[in-house]
Design a protein around this motif. Sequence first.
Motif, PDB file in Angstrom:
ATOM      1  N   HIS A   1       0.830  -1.203   0.000  1.00  0.00           N
ATOM      2  CA  HIS A   1       0.000   0.000   0.000  1.00  0.00           C
ATOM      3  C   HIS A   1       0.869   1.259   0.000  1.00  0.00           C
ATOM      4  CE1 HIS A   1      -3.244  -2.628   2.096  1.00  0.00           C
ATOM      5  NE2 HIS A   1      -3.339  -2.706   0.782  1.00  0.00           N
TER       6      HIS A   1
ATOM      7  N   ASP B   1       1.076   4.035  -2.913  1.00  0.00           N
ATOM      8  CA  ASP B   1       0.689   5.421  -2.645  1.00  0.00           C
ATOM      9  C   ASP B   1       1.835   6.387  -2.931  1.00  0.00           C
ATOM     10  OD1 ASP B   1      -1.381   7.268  -1.205  1.00  0.00           O
ATOM     11  OD2 ASP B   1       0.535   7.704  -0.233  1.00  0.00           O
ATOM     12  N   GLN B   2       3.040   5.996  -2.568  1.00  0.00           N
ATOM     13  CA  GLN B   2       4.205   6.867  -2.726  1.00  0.00           C
ATOM     14  C   GLN B   2       4.907   6.679  -4.074  1.00  0.00           C
ATOM     15  OE1 GLN B   2       5.213   9.164  -0.058  1.00  0.00           O
ATOM     16  NE2 GLN B   2       3.084   8.622   0.350  1.00  0.00           N
TER      17      GLN B   2
ATOM     18  N   ILE C   1      -2.593   6.020   4.933  1.00  0.00           N
ATOM     19  CA  ILE C   1      -2.519   5.451   3.584  1.00  0.00           C
ATOM     20  C   ILE C   1      -3.377   4.198   3.484  1.00  0.00           C
ATOM     21  CG2 ILE C   1      -0.976   4.254   1.964  1.00  0.00           C
ATOM     22  CD1 ILE C   1       1.218   6.246   2.830  1.00  0.00           C
TER      23      ILE C   1
ATOM     24  N   ARG D   1      -7.046   5.115   3.423  1.00  0.00           N
ATOM     25  CA  ARG D   1      -7.440   5.708   2.148  1.00  0.00           C
ATOM     26  C   ARG D   1      -7.538   4.664   1.035  1.00  0.00           C
ATOM     27  NH1 ARG D   1      -3.975   9.380   2.142  1.00  0.00           N
ATOM     28  NH2 ARG D   1      -2.336   8.490   0.829  1.00  0.00           N
ATOM     29  N   LEU D   2      -6.544   3.809   0.923  1.00  0.00           N
ATOM     30  CA  LEU D   2      -6.526   2.849  -0.177  1.00  0.00           C
ATOM     31  C   LEU D   2      -7.497   1.689   0.025  1.00  0.00           C
ATOM     32  CD1 LEU D   2      -2.766   2.533  -1.214  1.00  0.00           C
ATOM     33  CD2 LEU D   2      -4.539   4.025  -2.117  1.00  0.00           C
TER      34      LEU D   2
END
Length: 344
Positions: A53, A57-58, A278, A281-282
């Motif tokens: 994840h 995200d990054q 994160i 959110r994901l």
Amino acid sequence: MTRTLISTSISTFISTSGLATLLAVSLASVSHAHAAEQLRIAEQFGITYLLLHVARDQELIEKHGAERGVDIDVEWLQLSGGAAVNDALLSNSIDIAGAGVGPLLTVWDRTHGSQNVKGVASLGEFPNFLITNNPDIQTLEDIDDNDRIAVPAVGVSVQSRFLQKAVADTFGQDQFDRLEGNTVALPHPDATAALISGGTEINTHFSAIPFQYQALQHEGVHKITDSYEILGGPVSPTVLYATETFRADNPEVYAAFLEALEEARTFIEEDPREAATIYQRLSGTQLDIDFLESIITDEQVSFSLVPHNTFPLAEFLFEVGAIRNEPTSWQDYFFDDIHAWEGS
């Protein structure tokens, strides 16, 4: 007449230049398309997959690919159960599989001498709880024919393998599959909802983080045993794996992926709250940030890439005939990039 010729020449020049420009743009696009390397990654449900994840995200895989001069186009797929993940890997629908060490051992054994699937890295150490809403079940001996145990994939998932090991330790190795008929394939989110509601035949669940902690917050749900107790200490239940061909044909992509995982591990260690954000959110979970952060920072949880305590399960699966090829160490079913790590 001269004016007409000049006009025609200019039109021809513009037309030719435009065509040349379009051709150049098209060739550049084709060149870019060929330069981009595709990486398809399958993950499942839960904080177990937090390293992926954070990397997603990054955009860490893309970052480390760029540093190696490789444009990587990452595709993320979410599946449920080791059987589905293994099918996707063997059908070349994915490049990197994320699943339990049980499914890894199954597919390692199945492809031994052919596709040669092996582990890439661990996703960390996490306890898996066997939990129930049935007050009459306190030990494995209390489970009867009417009880149904949810696992991600019957007979293949790491939760199924943990259950088999626990049953073998309780009833004897020849009865390792004694509770196989009680198990039902169900994704962790659905199994958790069933356990909390109490309105289905599912009254027991071999769970994972964060779902087991979510369920235990509800009255009437309690733990029977866990993977750390079954294996005699912390264990890496979930791993990443790939085919030998993918690794050999894509060395820069493979290396960038490992580097991204290491940066994701550092990120989680240094900022667990942002990592929790994160995940929230994901995943789209409704669980609050404080609760998620408490799981990420739990002393029993680690996001180490080094596989730990997987070999006892591998030995057990060979002893009961679940796999045919006998592993001599954890290094047999992990690629040699990580053999220098102090795994087990």
